[in-house]
Structures are given as structure tokens and as C-alpha cells.
Design an enzyme around this catalytic site. Structure first.
Site, mmCIF file in Angstrom:
data_model
loop_
_atom_site.group_PDB
_atom_site.id
_atom_site.type_symbol
_atom_site.label_atom_id
_atom_site.label_comp_id
_atom_site.label_asym_id
_atom_site.label_seq_id
_atom_site.Cartn_x
_atom_site.Cartn_y
_atom_site.Cartn_z
ATOM 1 N N HIS A 1 49.361 47.428 51.486
ATOM 2 C CA HIS A 1 49.960 48.361 50.525
ATOM 3 C C HIS A 1 51.197 47.700 49.927
ATOM 4 C CE1 HIS A 1 51.708 51.989 48.828
ATOM 5 N NE2 HIS A 1 50.558 52.593 49.029
ATOM 6 N N ASP B 1 43.921 55.021 52.570
ATOM 7 C CA ASP B 1 42.493 55.046 52.236
ATOM 8 C C ASP B 1 41.596 54.628 53.388
ATOM 9 O OD1 ASP B 1 42.767 55.910 49.618
ATOM 10 O OD2 ASP B 1 43.251 53.901 48.921
HETATM 11 N N1 COA Z 1 42.807 42.025 52.996
HETATM 12 C C1 COA Z 1 43.107 40.734 53.224
HETATM 13 N N2 COA Z 1 44.274 40.162 52.899
HETATM 14 C C2 COA Z 1 45.184 40.941 52.318
HETATM 15 C C3 COA Z 1 44.942 42.295 52.058
HETATM 16 C C4 COA Z 1 43.694 42.829 52.424
HETATM 17 N N3 COA Z 1 43.379 44.112 52.186
HETATM 18 N N4 COA Z 1 46.012 42.825 51.461
HETATM 19 C C5 COA Z 1 46.903 41.836 51.341
HETATM 20 N N5 COA Z 1 46.408 40.704 51.882
HETATM 21 C C6 COA Z 1 47.079 39.412 51.957
HETATM 22 C C7 COA Z 1 47.113 38.742 50.582
HETATM 23 O O1 COA Z 1 45.947 37.953 50.404
HETATM 24 C C8 COA Z 1 48.361 37.903 50.682
HETATM 25 O O2 COA Z 1 48.062 36.786 51.466
HETATM 26 P P1 COA Z 1 48.774 35.344 51.154
HETATM 27 O O3 COA Z 1 50.241 35.620 51.267
HETATM 28 O O4 COA Z 1 48.233 34.450 52.171
HETATM 29 O O5 COA Z 1 48.363 35.006 49.737
HETATM 30 C C9 COA Z 1 49.291 38.794 51.499
HETATM 31 O O6 COA Z 1 48.435 39.645 52.281
HETATM 32 C C10 COA Z 1 50.217 39.650 50.658
HETATM 33 O O7 COA Z 1 49.407 40.444 49.825
HETATM 34 P P2 COA Z 1 49.724 40.829 48.316
HETATM 35 O O8 COA Z 1 48.445 40.761 47.538
HETATM 36 O O9 COA Z 1 50.909 40.086 47.803
HETATM 37 O O10 COA Z 1 50.137 42.317 48.489
HETATM 38 P P3 COA Z 1 50.247 43.336 47.313
HETATM 39 O O11 COA Z 1 51.388 44.218 47.632
HETATM 40 O O12 COA Z 1 50.282 42.670 46.002
HETATM 41 O O13 COA Z 1 48.858 44.111 47.378
HETATM 42 C C11 COA Z 1 47.226 45.773 47.694
HETATM 43 C C12 COA Z 1 48.705 45.384 47.864
HETATM 44 C C13 COA Z 1 47.045 47.245 48.076
HETATM 45 C C14 COA Z 1 46.808 45.601 46.229
HETATM 46 C C15 COA Z 1 46.381 44.858 48.601
HETATM 47 O O14 COA Z 1 46.842 44.981 49.932
HETATM 48 C C16 COA Z 1 44.901 45.164 48.533
HETATM 49 O O15 COA Z 1 44.216 44.697 47.623
HETATM 50 N N6 COA Z 1 44.345 45.984 49.484
HETATM 51 C C17 COA Z 1 42.957 46.321 49.513
HETATM 52 C C18 COA Z 1 42.654 47.449 48.523
HETATM 53 C C19 COA Z 1 43.149 48.788 49.006
HETATM 54 O O16 COA Z 1 42.918 49.193 50.128
HETATM 55 N N7 COA Z 1 43.843 49.497 48.086
HETATM 56 C C20 COA Z 1 44.361 50.817 48.375
HETATM 57 C C21 COA Z 1 45.863 50.811 48.365
HETATM 58 S S1 COA Z 1 46.487 52.398 48.843
#
Ligand code: COA
Length: 390
Positions: free
Chosen positions: A270, A326
Site C-alpha cells: 500500500h 483488499d
Molecule cells: N507484490 C510484490 N512486490 C511488491 C508488491 C506486491 N503486491 N507491492 C510492492 N512490492 C514491491 C515493489 O516491487 C518494490 O520493490 P523494489 O523496491 O524491489 O522495486 C517495493 O515493494 C516498493 O513498492 P512500490 O511499488 O514502490 O510501492 P507503491 O507504494 O508504489 O505501490 C501498490 C503500492 C498498492 C500500488 C503496490 O503495492 C501494488 O501494486 N500492490 C498490489 C495491488 C493491490 O493490492 N492494490 C490494492 C491497494 S489497496
């Protein structure tokens, strides 16, 4: 006057776009509170109706105020005949979020009062604001449940005014007397999804509200914004993912393969929380409660989910990636017999409370949103006549 390139923050990340007293998040500590009350306290003690009033008015209501609000809501569950007729003509393949956006937008044509918003001073007419708020919150759940039957070619089930929003939602979905534990779980899900500071859909509500558009336009715009997969849609992906994994013993291999392919694990991570989302912790407990109620026998999806959480804590915990709201909500909705494409619509039912609280906050101290941009196009150019272009 002007802005430097360095002032540009894509997605307005970290930019304070408003002041708000409605909710608060501390993502490092895993804290979410509404009007100062921790989400855990509200989930344990409140109801969706009471939480809605808290969000709207800023204070916990007295018993009399809550009774009045609850009966007001219940007396507005019924959907006008012409709206039902309009829905009858929607294609049965239409997505529930498109249906909800269209139906809520149409409410603005069926309920008078839009003229009030031509004058900012009249926005302080609390009766108007309250009536619009009650009408929208009351009608969201019935519209969602009605569509479930109508898209299958059946007449919808009439709402029951002796039931709470959560109970009536389940009743209108299933046609059966709602199971008390399921109704409690749905009520908690609605509380947990009711508000979450200035996310994309709430920001959309503020922008529309700031033009003094009607609350029906404000909410239908927010519904459209919520419908995008980057915002409201992840819980149905979680359910599909758990089905695909199949069983707890297959989870480790599946996750490792997915991570090796640089694909996300749905329901994990998140932007705001760097620990387990407090809402996921509450939902996890509800899953355990449901398990106990069923004598310890869990649906395969629950067991798989818990294994996925355990493995992800090992693989992703150091990145601050833990279950979000979620992760467990989809499993619970599926257990209630709600189809996956309706999950986001149920999210919208709950979030209508937060959107309307922000709408009220916006119009009570309004300034139209009008950000600026950094122009990246060409300078003044000479117009070349069509015949002379190569
Ligand atoms: N699965 C695997 N790896 C994940 C992950 C996940 N669900 N969420 C984050 N990571 C990893 C990223 O790949 C990144 O790794 P790195 O530093 O080696 O590149 C690290 O964790 C940081 O993630 P980042 O993408 O910068 O976090 P964010 O704040 O931009 O993204 C979300 C947040 C919600 C977009 C992301 O966690 C995600 O796509 N989650 C899955 C979708 C989901 O459940 N969405 C509902 C949100 S309420």
C-alpha cells in the site's frame, strides 16, 4: 510569476491539496482513525450508520440522532420506478460500476433541489445538504443489489425497512434473511471502507464539489474514479489469485515464480502503509471468527490466503509490503455469495459516506480547484493553409 520544473510532482504525490478534519493515517505505525476514533474501536463498537454520521457531522451521535438518521435512511431505500425502468434497459453485460455511476447520476434528474447549489451561501442550508446526503447513502446499496437480479433477467428484491444498510444489502442480494454473523461482517466491511483520506476518488469528489456541481454529479464522478484497477479493483484479483494458487501447499512455489517474473502479489502493499494495513488486521480477525463459527472448517481460499500472507511476510516484509484491505475483503464477499465484479460497487456503497463528508467540508469553505500546469508544447507558430501542407 511561474513555476519551476522542480515544482511539478506527478500525481500530486505529497502535495497537500486540502485541509481536512475527517480522517487520519499514520502509515508507519499502521494507524487509521475517523474523526479521532481508531478504526479498530469503530469496527468493534460502531455500525455503518453511526460511523457515517460521525464522518458527516464530526461527532458521535446521541441515541436520538442515530435513530432519526437510521429511520431517514431506511425510508429512502426504495428506488423510484423510473430508475428501475431505466436500469432494465442497461445491457446485462454492463459492469456494476458503470451501472452504479449511471444510476446515481440519474438520481439528480429525479430528485429536485439542484438549484440550491447555484449560490454558495445556500450550501449552508443544512436541510438541503442532509436530505441529499441521506438520499444518496440510502440508495447506493439497493441499486447495487437490484442490479444483481436485473442483469440475470429477474425482478429485483424489494428493500426491507426493518433492516440496517448491511443487512438490507445482503437481503436484497440473496433474498434470504441475513445470517447475523455475515451481516455483522458486512457492517464492519462497510465501516472499514467508508473513508480513507484524500485518495483519487475523494479528490475527484472535492474537485467536482468545488464547482458547486450537484452531490449526484460529485458522487457519480467519484464512482467513475474508483472504478479504475489502480484504485478500487484489487480485491477481485485476490479471489482469482487464490483460486489459481489452489491450495496452501502450492502457495510458496506460485509466489516465488511470480516474484521472479517481477509480478505483484494481489492484495499486498500500500502506498500509505508500510506495515500491515490496520483494516486487513481487522478483516483477518473476522475470517478467524467465521472459521470458529463454522467449527474450524475453512474454505480452501481462506487457508490459502493465510499461507500467502505468511510467505509474503518472509519475502516482502523487509520492503514494507504487507496485506492491504483488499486481501481479505474479497474472500469474505465471495463467502457471502457476492460475485467478484460487484466487490468494487460494494466498496463504493461504503465510500459514499466519506465522499459526502468531504463534499460537505469542501462546500462549507469553498474555493474552486484550478491548479496550474507546466506548458511543454511549441511556441507561437505560423498557420499553413491546408493546400500548402506537404
Ligand atoms: N507484490 C510484490 N512486490 C511488491 C508488491 C506486491 N503486491 N507491492 C510492492 N512490492 C514491491 C515493489 O516491487 C518494490 O520493490 P523494489 O523496491 O524491489 O522495486 C517495493 O515493494 C516498493 O513498492 P512500490 O511499488 O514502490 O510501492 P507503491 O507504494 O508504489 O505501490 C501498490 C503500492 C498498492 C500500488 C503496490 O503495492 C501494488 O501494486 N500492490 C498490489 C495491488 C493491490 O493490492 N492494490 C490494492 C491497494 S489497496
Amino acid at each position: 510569476m511561474g513555476f519551476l520544473m522542480s515544482d511539478f510532482l506527478p500525481g500530486l504525490e505529497g502535495v497537500a491539496a486540502t485541509k481536512s478534519a475527517i480522517s487520519y493515517i499514520d502509515g508507519e505505525k499502521g494507524i487509521l482513525s475517523y474523526r479521532g476514533y481508531p478504526i479498530e474501536t469503530l469496527a468493534a463498537n460502531s455500525s455503518f450508520e453511526e460511523t457515517t454520521l460521525l464522518l458527516l457531522d464530526g461527532e458521535l451521535p446521541s441515541a436520538k440522532e442515530l435513530d432519526g438518521f437510521t429511520s431517514d435512511l431506511r425510508s429512502h431505500y426504495r428506488i423510484k420506478y423510473h430508475i428501475r425502468e431505466m436500469m432494465r434497459h442497461f445491457p446485462s453485460t454492463g459492469h456494476p460500476m458503470d451501472m452504479l455511476q449511471t444510476a446515481v447520476s440519474s438520481l439528480g434528474m429525479f430528485y429536485p433541489g439542484t438549484e440550491c447549489l447555484t449560490n454558495a451561501a445556500v450550501c449552508e442550508d443544512l436541510n438541503y445538504v442532509r436530505n441529499m446526503t441521506v438520499n444518496i447513502i440510502a440508495q447506493m446499496a439497493p441499486l447495487v443489489a437490484m442490479w444483481e437480479h436485473m442483469r440475470q433477467g429477474y425482478d429485483p428484491i424489494e428493500p426491507r425497512q426493518d433492516l440496517s444498510v448491511a443487512e438490507n444489502l445482503l437481503y436484497m442480494f440473496t433474498g434470504k434473511e441475513p445470517d447475523p454473523l455475515m451481516a455483522k461482517i458486512m457492517d464492519v466491511c462497510l465501516i472499514l471502507h467508508a473513508e480513507h483520506t484524500l485518495n483519487a476518488s475523494t479528490f475527484s469528489a472535492l474537485v467536482s464539489g468545488s464547482t458547486l456541481a450537484t452531490p449526484y454529479s460529485v458522487i457519480s464522478g467519484a464512482i467513475g474514479t474508483l472504478s479504475g484497477p489502480l484504485h478500487g479493483g484489487a480485491n477481485s484479483y485476490v479471489v482469482d489469485m487464490l483460486k489459481e494458487i489452489g491450495s496452501p501447499k502450492k502457495a510458496e512455489k506460485w509466489i516465488d515464480k511470480r516474484l521472479a517474473n517481477k509480478e505483484v502479489i494481489w492484495g499486498m502493499g500500500h502506498r500509505e502503509y508500510k506495515v500491515k494495513d490496520p483494516r486487513a488486521t481487522i478483516l483477518h480477525k473476522l475470517v478467524a471468527e467465521l472459521m470458529e463459527d463454522r467449527g474450524g472448517s475453512l474454505d480452501q481460499a481462506f487457508e490459502t490466503a493465510m499461507k500467502v500472507e505468511e510467505i509474503c511476510a518472509e519475502r516482502l516484509g523487509h520492503k514494507g509490503v504487507y496485506p492491504n484491505v483488499d486481501f481479505y475483503s474479497g474472500i469474505l464477499y465471495a463467502e457471502m455469495g457476492i460475485p467478484a465484479d460487484q466487490f468494487t460497487a460494494i466498496f463504493a456503497v461504503a465510500r459514499s459516506a466519506g465522499w459526502l463528508a468531504h463534499w460537505r467540508e469542501q462546500i462549507s469553505n469553498n474555493r474552486i480547484y484550478r491548479p496550474t500546469q507546466i506548458y511543454t508544447g511549441s511556441g507561437v507558430r505560423e498557420y499553413v493553409a491546408l493546400a500548402e501542407r506537404g
